[in-house]
Motif scaffolding. Structure first.
Motif, PDB file in Angstrom:
ATOM      1  N   PHE A  27       0.825  -1.230  -0.090  1.00 58.07           N
ATOM      2  CA  PHE A  27       0.002   0.183  -0.045  1.00 58.07           C
ATOM      3  C   PHE A  27       0.902   1.369   0.096  1.00 58.07           C
ATOM      4  O   PHE A  27       0.813   2.187  -0.725  1.00 58.07           O
ATOM      5  CB  PHE A  27      -0.858  -0.015   1.222  1.00 58.07           C
ATOM      6  CG  PHE A  27      -2.035  -0.842   1.124  1.00 58.07           C
ATOM      7  CD1 PHE A  27      -2.828  -0.883  -0.118  1.00 58.07           C
ATOM      8  CD2 PHE A  27      -2.404  -1.871   2.298  1.00 58.07           C
ATOM      9  CE1 PHE A  27      -3.913  -1.673  -0.225  1.00 58.07           C
ATOM     10  CE2 PHE A  27      -3.619  -2.568   2.171  1.00 58.07           C
ATOM     11  CZ  PHE A  27      -4.360  -2.483   0.851  1.00 58.07           C
ATOM     12  N   ALA A  28       1.847   1.392   0.657  1.00 65.88           N
ATOM     13  CA  ALA A  28       2.662   2.562   1.104  1.00 65.88           C
ATOM     14  C   ALA A  28       3.321   2.592  -0.180  1.00 65.88           C
ATOM     15  O   ALA A  28       3.696   3.839  -0.826  1.00 65.88           O
ATOM     16  CB  ALA A  28       3.745   2.407   2.091  1.00 65.88           C
ATOM     17  N   HIS A  29       4.072   1.736  -0.918  1.00 68.83           N
ATOM     18  CA  HIS A  29       4.807   1.825  -2.086  1.00 68.83           C
ATOM     19  C   HIS A  29       3.950   2.338  -3.235  1.00 68.83           C
ATOM     20  O   HIS A  29       4.257   3.032  -4.094  1.00 68.83           O
ATOM     21  CB  HIS A  29       5.576   0.683  -2.453  1.00 68.83           C
ATOM     22  CG  HIS A  29       6.595   0.325  -1.490  1.00 68.83           C
ATOM     23  ND1 HIS A  29       7.305  -0.814  -1.747  1.00 68.83           N
ATOM     24  CD2 HIS A  29       7.126   0.923  -0.422  1.00 68.83           C
ATOM     25  CE1 HIS A  29       8.243  -0.819  -0.813  1.00 68.83           C
ATOM     26  NE2 HIS A  29       7.945   0.159   0.054  1.00 68.83           N
ATOM     27  N   LYS A  30       2.793   1.659  -3.260  1.00 68.97           N
ATOM     28  CA  LYS A  30       1.727   2.210  -4.305  1.00 68.97           C
ATOM     29  C   LYS A  30       1.329   3.601  -3.992  1.00 68.97           C
ATOM     30  O   LYS A  30       1.314   4.204  -5.278  1.00 68.97           O
ATOM     31  CB  LYS A  30       0.588   1.220  -4.377  1.00 68.97           C
ATOM     32  CG  LYS A  30       0.687  -0.151  -4.973  1.00 68.97           C
ATOM     33  CD  LYS A  30       0.817  -0.187  -6.282  1.00 68.97           C
ATOM     34  CE  LYS A  30       1.187  -1.726  -6.779  1.00 68.97           C
ATOM     35  NZ  LYS A  30       1.543  -1.779  -8.254  1.00 68.97           N
ATOM     36  N   LEU A  31       0.843   3.841  -3.009  1.00 67.33           N
ATOM     37  CA  LEU A  31       0.568   5.197  -2.869  1.00 67.33           C
ATOM     38  C   LEU A  31       1.559   6.331  -2.930  1.00 67.33           C
ATOM     39  O   LEU A  31       1.282   7.365  -3.752  1.00 67.33           O
ATOM     40  CB  LEU A  31      -0.111   5.529  -1.189  1.00 67.33           C
ATOM     41  CG  LEU A  31      -1.391   4.846  -0.652  1.00 67.33           C
ATOM     42  CD1 LEU A  31      -1.355   4.809   0.469  1.00 67.33           C
ATOM     43  CD2 LEU A  31      -2.418   5.353  -1.435  1.00 67.33           C
ATOM     44  N   TYR A  32       2.591   5.989  -2.638  1.00 64.93           N
ATOM     45  CA  TYR A  32       3.880   6.903  -3.129  1.00 64.93           C
ATOM     46  C   TYR A  32       3.926   6.992  -4.496  1.00 64.93           C
ATOM     47  O   TYR A  32       4.087   8.261  -4.968  1.00 64.93           O
ATOM     48  CB  TYR A  32       5.126   6.404  -2.306  1.00 64.93           C
ATOM     49  CG  TYR A  32       6.277   7.361  -2.683  1.00 64.93           C
ATOM     50  CD1 TYR A  32       6.509   8.430  -1.803  1.00 64.93           C
ATOM     51  CD2 TYR A  32       7.231   7.328  -3.426  1.00 64.93           C
ATOM     52  CE1 TYR A  32       7.482   9.271  -2.078  1.00 64.93           C
ATOM     53  CE2 TYR A  32       8.256   8.061  -3.922  1.00 64.93           C
ATOM     54  CZ  TYR A  32       8.466   9.111  -3.116  1.00 64.93           C
ATOM     55  OH  TYR A  32       9.435   9.925  -3.258  1.00 64.93           O
ATOM     56  N   ALA A  33       3.853   6.116  -5.320  1.00 69.55           N
ATOM     57  CA  ALA A  33       4.084   6.035  -6.741  1.00 69.55           C
ATOM     58  C   ALA A  33       2.876   6.851  -7.211  1.00 69.55           C
ATOM     59  O   ALA A  33       3.242   7.637  -8.168  1.00 69.55           O
ATOM     60  CB  ALA A  33       4.142   4.752  -7.217  1.00 69.55           C
ATOM     61  N   VAL A  34       1.573   6.783  -6.918  1.00 68.82           N
ATOM     62  CA  VAL A  34       0.661   7.322  -7.435  1.00 68.82           C
ATOM     63  C   VAL A  34       0.901   8.890  -7.082  1.00 68.82           C
ATOM     64  O   VAL A  34       0.622   9.719  -7.987  1.00 68.82           O
ATOM     65  CB  VAL A  34      -0.842   6.846  -6.789  1.00 68.82           C
ATOM     66  CG1 VAL A  34      -1.743   7.904  -7.138  1.00 68.82           C
ATOM     67  CG2 VAL A  34      -1.149   5.599  -7.207  1.00 68.82           C
ATOM     68  N   ALA A  35       0.956   9.388  -5.732  1.00 64.92           N
ATOM     69  CA  ALA A  35       1.303  10.518  -5.673  1.00 64.92           C
ATOM     70  C   ALA A  35       2.633  11.372  -6.324  1.00 64.92           C
ATOM     71  O   ALA A  35       2.665  12.324  -6.622  1.00 64.92           O
ATOM     72  CB  ALA A  35       1.670  10.808  -4.042  1.00 64.92           C
ATOM     73  N   GLU A  36       3.387  10.552  -6.606  1.00 62.69           N
ATOM     74  CA  GLU A  36       4.900  11.019  -6.984  1.00 62.69           C
ATOM     75  C   GLU A  36       4.806  11.338  -8.818  1.00 62.69           C
ATOM     76  O   GLU A  36       5.078  12.262  -9.244  1.00 62.69           O
ATOM     77  CB  GLU A  36       5.918  10.122  -7.030  1.00 62.69           C
ATOM     78  CG  GLU A  36       7.413  10.660  -7.335  1.00 62.69           C
ATOM     79  CD  GLU A  36       7.874  11.929  -6.757  1.00 62.69           C
ATOM     80  OE1 GLU A  36       8.613  12.730  -7.284  1.00 62.69           O
ATOM     81  OE2 GLU A  36       7.568  12.122  -5.421  1.00 62.69           O
TER      82      GLU A  36
END
Length: 489
Positions: free
Chosen positions: A101-110
């Motif tokens: 979840f954390a990696h996906k959210l960071y990728a989406v935000a970035e």
């Protein structure tokens, strides 16, 4: 008096600790069914299968090494190996999801990428075990003083803080920490120390973590498994064979050197005799310290030196540091500050120094340098424009920043979690329940450790059976219940 059983039974409290833990554990696993069903899928890339051997080594460390290392407690060895098994399972499942979840959210935000399901592969399993390692390090600071319900909540909450910190350290800061010196060892240790400070020691002044010769032997089995497989722990998350080989070689040199340092300094500081606590724990300090710089070209002599210094620091912590911490209200059951905290601090500083000396010549080419430090790649070759084109000095600064972030997250998370689980709803242990297997585990009546005869103060060195017939009769009666009746000739 004769103590027939090694583990005396403890009367259950007026309100037994039943119900809430079982419901919580059932509820957690049902939540895993739902979340894995909604948000995960098999990875179509099978390249991570190459890391399966390293993953299994890490798995042995988590479930055998950590579990048996904590069996040094004479009356809490079942709880040590049993609860490390349970909470590692909980943390590994939960950690896989949270990291995804954390990696996906960071990728989406970035990069404004589309949300996709989390791919589950061998690397996901390794990430779950790394989360479990942080939780078990924390458990080492409070084991025997925390109830199973409290520890279940700690595991769930700490895994969240772990995933957030890991994402910040690796994806936002671009730090290099393949073996988790900062994100696992420093984080787990200082989370555990803050948690211990918040919940206190219910058995202080009444109960201690007693050990024995036999328990020390079982704990040494855990130490040896950890010591042998630590190179795999440091190498498992690395993406290329070149980096993995360097991490394995550096860790073998470092952890061997730390073991040599421990035996010498323990003899020197412990009155001419080796203390088993030092050998069980401080011999692993080289593996902890090498975690942040295991993939760097530090040179073999430097790997030996880093391990040796880490071993010395860890022994000094066990000899002097633990008593100092107790004066400030920090009761550290397994010495996690000495084994994980202090060596991790030293290892993070060593990684900053190694990063500061990183050059193309030292790494024999640009590609090798960029493989070891992805944030040094030119911005036109990376997707993340905020983590590129760094100099060696800048990378060194980010290594120290990652350490500061990890410790900050650990202290904040430990304080919040400790403030929550100390509430009466989570059923903290009473003083008489600390360090006692018999509170939650069925102890068979046949588990007899020794028969002890307590002599009256006036008794002489040689017990006269004729003068004390009652003692003789009690001893004979007890032995008849333990030993089989002799067969007729």
């Amino acid at each position: 008096q004769i103590n027939r059983f090694a583990f005396p039974r403890i009367e259950a409290p007026a309100e037994p600790m039943v119900g809430r833990f079982e419901l919580g554990l059932f509820g957690f696993q049902i939540m895993m069914f739902v979340l894995f069903g909604l948000f995960t899928q098999y990875s179509d890339d099978a390249s991570s299968v190459a890391a399966y051997g390293l993953y299994q080594h890490v798995h042995v460390m988590i479930f055998v090494g950590f579990g048996f290392l904590m069996t040094f407690m004479r009356k809490y060895s079942w709880g040590a190996v049993g609860f490390t098994f349970l909470f590692a399972i909980v943390a590994a499942q939960w950690g896989m999801l949270l990291l995804g979840f954390a990696h996906k959210l960071y990728a989406v935000a970035e990069s404004k990428a589309d949300w996709k399901r989390i791919d589950i592969d061998i690397n996901s399993l390794i990430g779950g075990d790394f989360c479990a390692a942080a939780v078990l390090i924390t458990l080492g600071g409070v084991i025997g003083k925390i109830s199973h319900l409290q520890m279940l909540i700690v595991t769930i909450l700490e895994s969240i803080f772990f995933a957030l910190n890991e994402t910040l350290v690796f994806l936002a800061l671009g730090a290099v920490d393949a073996g988790g010196a900062m994100v696992d060892h420093a984080f787990g240790a200082y989370f555990g120390l803050m948690l211990s400070f918040m919940i206190g020691n219910p058995g202080k002044g009444a109960k201690t973590a007693e050990t024995s010769h036999k328990n020390g032997l079982f704990a040494m089995i855990g130490s040896l498994f950890l010591w042998m497989y630590w190179p795999s722990f440091n190498a498992a998350a690395l993406p290329t064979a070149d980096l993995q080989q360097r991490a394995i070689v550096n860790t073998v040199l470092s952890i061997g050197s730390s073991a040599a340092a421990v035996f010498a300094l323990s003899l020197l500081l412990r009155g001419g005799k080796i203390d088993m606590e030092d050998v069980q724990n401080a011999t692993l300090a080289g593996g902890v310290a090498m975690g942040a710089c295991c993939s760097m070209r530090v040179d073999p002599w430097a790997a030996l030196l880093i391990g040796y210094i880490a071993g010395l620091i860890s022994v000094l912590g066990f000899v002097y540091g633990s008593d100092v911490m107790r004066r400030f209200g920090l009761d550290d059951t397994c010495g996690i500050h000495n084994l994980h905290g202090l060596p991790a601090l030293f290892g993070a500083v060593a990684s900053a120094i190694a990063a500061g000396f990183a050059t193309e010549d030292r790494y024999r080419g640009q590609l090798n340098l960029w493989a070891a430090f992805p944030a040094m790649m030119p911005c036109n070759q990376v997707a993340n424009g905020n983590m590129c084109d760094r100099t060696s000095a800048q990378q060194a600064g980010y290594q120290i920043a990652a350490l500061a972030v990890s410790i900050s997250f650990a202290l904040l998370g430990g304080a919040i979690t400790g403030a929550l689980v100390r509430l009466p709803f989570f059923q903290p242990l009473m003083a008489k329940e600390c360090f006692e297997d018999s509170v939650l585990w069925h102890i068979e009546d046949g588990d007899v450790e020794e028969l002890t005869v307590h002599r009256p103060p006036s008794a002489t060195a040689e017990l006269d059976a004729d003068q004390h017939p009652s003692v003789t009769q009690q001893l004979s009666g007890s032995l008849s219940k333990v030993l089989p009746e002799p067969e007729d000739c």
